[in-house]
Structure formats: C-alpha cells, structure tokens
Scaffold this motif. Structure first.
Motif, PDB file in Angstrom:
ATOM      1  N   LEU A  40       0.718  -1.430   0.030  1.00 10.49           N
ATOM      2  CA  LEU A  40      -0.199   0.233  -0.104  1.00 10.49           C
ATOM      3  C   LEU A  40       0.980   1.555  -0.233  1.00 10.49           C
ATOM      4  O   LEU A  40       1.452   1.584   0.666  1.00 10.49           O
ATOM      5  CB  LEU A  40      -0.991  -0.131   1.083  1.00 10.49           C
ATOM      6  N   ARG A  41       0.369   2.598  -0.985  1.00  9.43           N
ATOM      7  CA  ARG A  41       1.442   3.282  -0.693  1.00  9.43           C
ATOM      8  C   ARG A  41      -0.155   4.399  -0.642  1.00  9.43           C
ATOM      9  O   ARG A  41      -1.019   4.485  -1.242  1.00  9.43           O
ATOM     10  CB  ARG A  41       2.163   3.530  -1.563  1.00  9.43           C
ATOM     11  N   PHE A  42       0.974   5.536  -0.720  1.00  7.85           N
ATOM     12  CA  PHE A  42      -0.166   6.974  -0.195  1.00  7.85           C
ATOM     13  C   PHE A  42       0.445   8.713  -0.963  1.00  7.85           C
ATOM     14  O   PHE A  42       1.783   8.328  -1.480  1.00  7.85           O
ATOM     15  CB  PHE A  42      -0.750   7.678   1.866  1.00  7.85           C
ATOM     16  N   ARG A  43      -0.448   8.787  -1.948  1.00  7.69           N
ATOM     17  CA  ARG A  43      -0.120  10.156  -2.798  1.00  7.69           C
ATOM     18  C   ARG A  43       0.133  11.560  -1.877  1.00  7.69           C
ATOM     19  O   ARG A  43      -1.235  11.165  -0.762  1.00  7.69           O
ATOM     20  CB  ARG A  43      -1.171  10.595  -3.781  1.00  7.69           C
ATOM     21  N   GLY A  44       1.021  12.040  -1.519  1.00  7.33           N
ATOM     22  CA  GLY A  44       0.960  13.670  -0.488  1.00  7.33           C
ATOM     23  C   GLY A  44      -0.127  14.001  -0.809  1.00  7.33           C
ATOM     24  O   GLY A  44      -0.473  14.763   0.049  1.00  7.33           O
ATOM     25  N   GLU A  45      -1.089  14.405  -1.678  1.00 10.18           N
ATOM     26  CA  GLU A  45      -1.752  15.025  -2.350  1.00 10.18           C
ATOM     27  C   GLU A  45      -3.359  14.664  -2.212  1.00 10.18           C
ATOM     28  O   GLU A  45      -4.370  15.676  -1.453  1.00 10.18           O
ATOM     29  CB  GLU A  45      -1.868  16.502  -3.734  1.00 10.18           C
ATOM     30  N   ASP A  46      -2.996  13.069  -2.110  1.00 10.87           N
ATOM     31  CA  ASP A  46      -4.501  12.469  -1.052  1.00 10.87           C
ATOM     32  C   ASP A  46      -4.774  12.816  -0.338  1.00 10.87           C
ATOM     33  O   ASP A  46      -5.679  13.166   0.825  1.00 10.87           O
ATOM     34  CB  ASP A  46      -4.123  11.205  -2.351  1.00 10.87           C
ATOM     35  N   LEU A  47      -3.660  13.139   0.967  1.00 11.90           N
ATOM     36  CA  LEU A  47      -3.658  12.822   2.205  1.00 11.90           C
ATOM     37  C   LEU A  47      -3.898  14.081   2.468  1.00 11.90           C
ATOM     38  O   LEU A  47      -4.546  15.070   3.621  1.00 11.90           O
ATOM     39  CB  LEU A  47      -2.180  12.676   2.663  1.00 11.90           C
ATOM     40  N   ASN A  48      -3.017  15.388   1.749  1.00 13.56           N
ATOM     41  CA  ASN A  48      -3.656  16.527   2.319  1.00 13.56           C
ATOM     42  C   ASN A  48      -4.799  16.538   1.516  1.00 13.56           C
ATOM     43  O   ASN A  48      -5.128  17.989   2.320  1.00 13.56           O
ATOM     44  CB  ASN A  48      -2.429  17.385   1.468  1.00 13.56           C
ATOM     45  N   ALA A  49      -5.748  16.476   0.204  1.00 16.17           N
ATOM     46  CA  ALA A  49      -7.250  17.045   0.449  1.00 16.17           C
ATOM     47  C   ALA A  49      -8.297  16.453   1.761  1.00 16.17           C
ATOM     48  O   ALA A  49      -8.819  16.564   2.000  1.00 16.17           O
ATOM     49  CB  ALA A  49      -7.520  16.142  -1.118  1.00 16.17           C
ATOM     50  N   PHE A  50      -7.069  14.850   2.389  1.00 17.78           N
ATOM     51  CA  PHE A  50      -8.678  14.609   3.471  1.00 17.78           C
ATOM     52  C   PHE A  50      -7.949  15.250   4.604  1.00 17.78           C
ATOM     53  O   PHE A  50      -8.991  15.292   5.060  1.00 17.78           O
ATOM     54  CB  PHE A  50      -7.713  13.060   3.125  1.00 17.78           C
ATOM     55  N   ILE A  51      -7.299  15.895   4.550  1.00 15.06           N
ATOM     56  CA  ILE A  51      -7.206  16.743   5.623  1.00 15.06           C
ATOM     57  C   ILE A  51      -7.908  17.918   6.214  1.00 15.06           C
ATOM     58  O   ILE A  51      -8.964  17.979   6.668  1.00 15.06           O
ATOM     59  CB  ILE A  51      -5.980  16.725   5.995  1.00 15.06           C
ATOM     60  N   ALA A  52      -7.937  18.147   4.648  1.00 19.47           N
ATOM     61  CA  ALA A  52      -8.737  19.371   4.448  1.00 19.47           C
ATOM     62  C   ALA A  52      -9.973  19.120   4.287  1.00 19.47           C
ATOM     63  O   ALA A  52     -11.000  20.082   4.499  1.00 19.47           O
ATOM     64  CB  ALA A  52      -8.156  20.233   3.007  1.00 19.47           C
ATOM     65  N   ALA A  53     -10.366  17.865   3.753  1.00 16.97           N
ATOM     66  CA  ALA A  53     -12.130  17.830   3.810  1.00 16.97           C
ATOM     67  C   ALA A  53     -11.990  17.494   4.967  1.00 16.97           C
ATOM     68  O   ALA A  53     -13.497  17.336   6.074  1.00 16.97           O
ATOM     69  CB  ALA A  53     -12.454  16.162   2.643  1.00 16.97           C
ATOM     70  N   SER A  54     -11.675  17.269   6.325  1.00 20.16           N
ATOM     71  CA  SER A  54     -11.850  16.703   7.634  1.00 20.16           C
ATOM     72  C   SER A  54     -11.574  17.963   8.814  1.00 20.16           C
ATOM     73  O   SER A  54     -12.441  17.712   9.698  1.00 20.16           O
ATOM     74  CB  SER A  54     -11.228  15.939   8.127  1.00 20.16           C
ATOM     75  N   VAL A  55     -11.681  18.738   8.189  1.00 25.25           N
ATOM     76  CA  VAL A  55     -11.794  20.271   9.165  1.00 25.25           C
ATOM     77  C   VAL A  55     -12.830  20.324   9.034  1.00 25.25           C
ATOM     78  O   VAL A  55     -13.535  21.127   8.456  1.00 25.25           O
ATOM     79  CB  VAL A  55     -10.791  21.687   8.960  1.00 25.25           C
ATOM     80  N   VAL A  56     -13.286  20.905  10.484  1.00 23.18           N
ATOM     81  CA  VAL A  56     -14.446  21.087  10.883  1.00 23.18           C
ATOM     82  C   VAL A  56     -14.311  22.986  11.393  1.00 23.18           C
ATOM     83  O   VAL A  56     -13.150  23.046  12.350  1.00 23.18           O
ATOM     84  CB  VAL A  56     -15.046  20.800  12.630  1.00 23.18           C
ATOM     85  N   ASP A  57     -15.483  23.811  10.768  1.00 18.95           N
ATOM     86  CA  ASP A  57     -14.850  24.791  10.398  1.00 18.95           C
ATOM     87  C   ASP A  57     -16.702  24.979  12.179  1.00 18.95           C
ATOM     88  O   ASP A  57     -16.998  25.607  12.030  1.00 18.95           O
ATOM     89  CB  ASP A  57     -16.110  25.659   9.548  1.00 18.95           C
ATOM     90  N   VAL A  58     -15.364  25.683  13.036  1.00 18.79           N
ATOM     91  CA  VAL A  58     -16.014  25.336  14.301  1.00 18.79           C
ATOM     92  C   VAL A  58     -17.261  26.822  14.435  1.00 18.79           C
ATOM     93  O   VAL A  58     -17.878  27.149  15.150  1.00 18.79           O
ATOM     94  CB  VAL A  58     -15.385  25.595  15.637  1.00 18.79           C
ATOM     95  N   ALA A  59     -16.697  28.576  13.969  1.00 15.45           N
ATOM     96  CA  ALA A  59     -17.338  29.681  14.175  1.00 15.45           C
ATOM     97  C   ALA A  59     -18.835  29.776  13.166  1.00 15.45           C
ATOM     98  O   ALA A  59     -19.098  30.162  13.403  1.00 15.45           O
ATOM     99  CB  ALA A  59     -16.396  30.090  13.098  1.00 15.45           C
ATOM    100  N   ASN A  60     -19.118  28.545  12.327  1.00 14.60           N
ATOM    101  CA  ASN A  60     -20.017  28.142  12.496  1.00 14.60           C
ATOM    102  C   ASN A  60     -21.213  27.357  12.078  1.00 14.60           C
ATOM    103  O   ASN A  60     -22.259  27.291  11.661  1.00 14.60           O
ATOM    104  CB  ASN A  60     -20.586  28.157   9.862  1.00 14.60           C
ATOM    105  N   GLU A  61     -20.312  26.809  13.270  1.00 10.21           N
ATOM    106  CA  GLU A  61     -21.415  25.759  14.047  1.00 10.21           C
ATOM    107  C   GLU A  61     -21.996  26.605  15.153  1.00 10.21           C
ATOM    108  O   GLU A  61     -21.238  26.933  16.427  1.00 10.21           O
ATOM    109  CB  GLU A  61     -20.834  24.296  14.097  1.00 10.21           C
ATOM    110  N   PRO A  62     -23.526  26.265  15.686  1.00 10.48           N
ATOM    111  CA  PRO A  62     -23.861  26.893  16.771  1.00 10.48           C
ATOM    112  C   PRO A  62     -22.841  26.320  17.993  1.00 10.48           C
ATOM    113  O   PRO A  62     -23.035  24.284  17.817  1.00 10.48           O
ATOM    114  CB  PRO A  62     -25.652  26.699  16.639  1.00 10.48           C
ATOM    115  N   ALA A  63     -22.910  26.338  19.116  1.00 10.45           N
ATOM    116  CA  ALA A  63     -22.660  25.519  20.564  1.00 10.45           C
ATOM    117  C   ALA A  63     -23.228  24.622  20.809  1.00 10.45           C
ATOM    118  O   ALA A  63     -24.587  24.545  20.996  1.00 10.45           O
ATOM    119  CB  ALA A  63     -22.276  26.696  21.179  1.00 10.45           C
ATOM    120  N   ARG A  64     -23.385  23.700  21.439  1.00 12.45           N
ATOM    121  CA  ARG A  64     -23.578  22.827  21.479  1.00 12.45           C
ATOM    122  C   ARG A  64     -24.702  22.863  23.059  1.00 12.45           C
ATOM    123  O   ARG A  64     -23.177  23.196  23.692  1.00 12.45           O
ATOM    124  CB  ARG A  64     -23.399  21.158  22.354  1.00 12.45           C
TER     125      ARG A  64
END
Length: 100
Positions: A40-64
């Motif tokens: 198995l191998r991974f491409r660096g840009e795929d991992l960076n895209a995976f990380i970017a897609a996993s970011v949660v923007d808390v500024a736009n979410e209501p507090a729980r």
C-alpha cells in the motif's frame, strides 16, 4: 509521477496508529494506491486533501448545549441482579437520588 508515501509515513503524517490507517483503507475511507496484494502507498496530495476535507469549521456551527439531566429517564425501571445486601442498599439509595 508523484512520490508515494508508505503506510508508516502516512500514519505519522495523520498522527494516527498504523492499525487505524489499515482499517480506514479496508473501509475505503481514505484514498490509497495498491501496488500489489501486500503493498500500500499513499499520495501526498491525497492525504492533504483528506485532511482539508476533515476540517470542522467551528465558527459557523452553533454551540452544543450541555444539560445535566439524569442519564436514566425517570420512567425507566432500573434492574439489577445482585443479592448482596450492601449492593441492594446502594442501588436503593441511587434510585432514590436519581428518581426522586
């Protein structure tokens, strides 16, 4: 062609265990390159895209809202199996505190 990253390097980049990364590959949660049955191998840009897609923007979410309600609903009967008198007293005291 892009440089490929092995599983140990990818796990380190994502700050997770290698076993977690294997599980994600098995569940097809993360893009990967399968060069052979055991390679198995991974491409660096795929991992960076995976990380970017996993970011949660808390500024736009209501507090729980945190509530201090009892874990057991008031109308639910709590069952126990112990016959130990000390345990029975503790269960009765806990029921009285929780259920009122």
């Amino acid at each position: 062609m892009d440089n490929l990253i092995n599983i140990e390097q990818a796990a380190s980049m994502l700050a997770i265990q290698v076993s977690t990364l294997y599980a994600w590959v098995h569940k097809r949660k993360i893009p990967h390159v399968k060069l052979s049955k055991s390679c198995l191998r991974f491409r660096g840009e795929d991992l960076n895209a995976f990380i970017a897609a996993s970011v949660v923007d808390v500024a736009n979410e209501p507090a729980r809202k945190i509530t201090k309600e009892p874990v057991v609903p008031r109308n639910r009967v709590i069952k126990h199996r112990s016959t130990n008198p000390t345990v029975l007293k503790m269960v009765a005291r806990t029921k009285k505190e929780v259920l009122g």
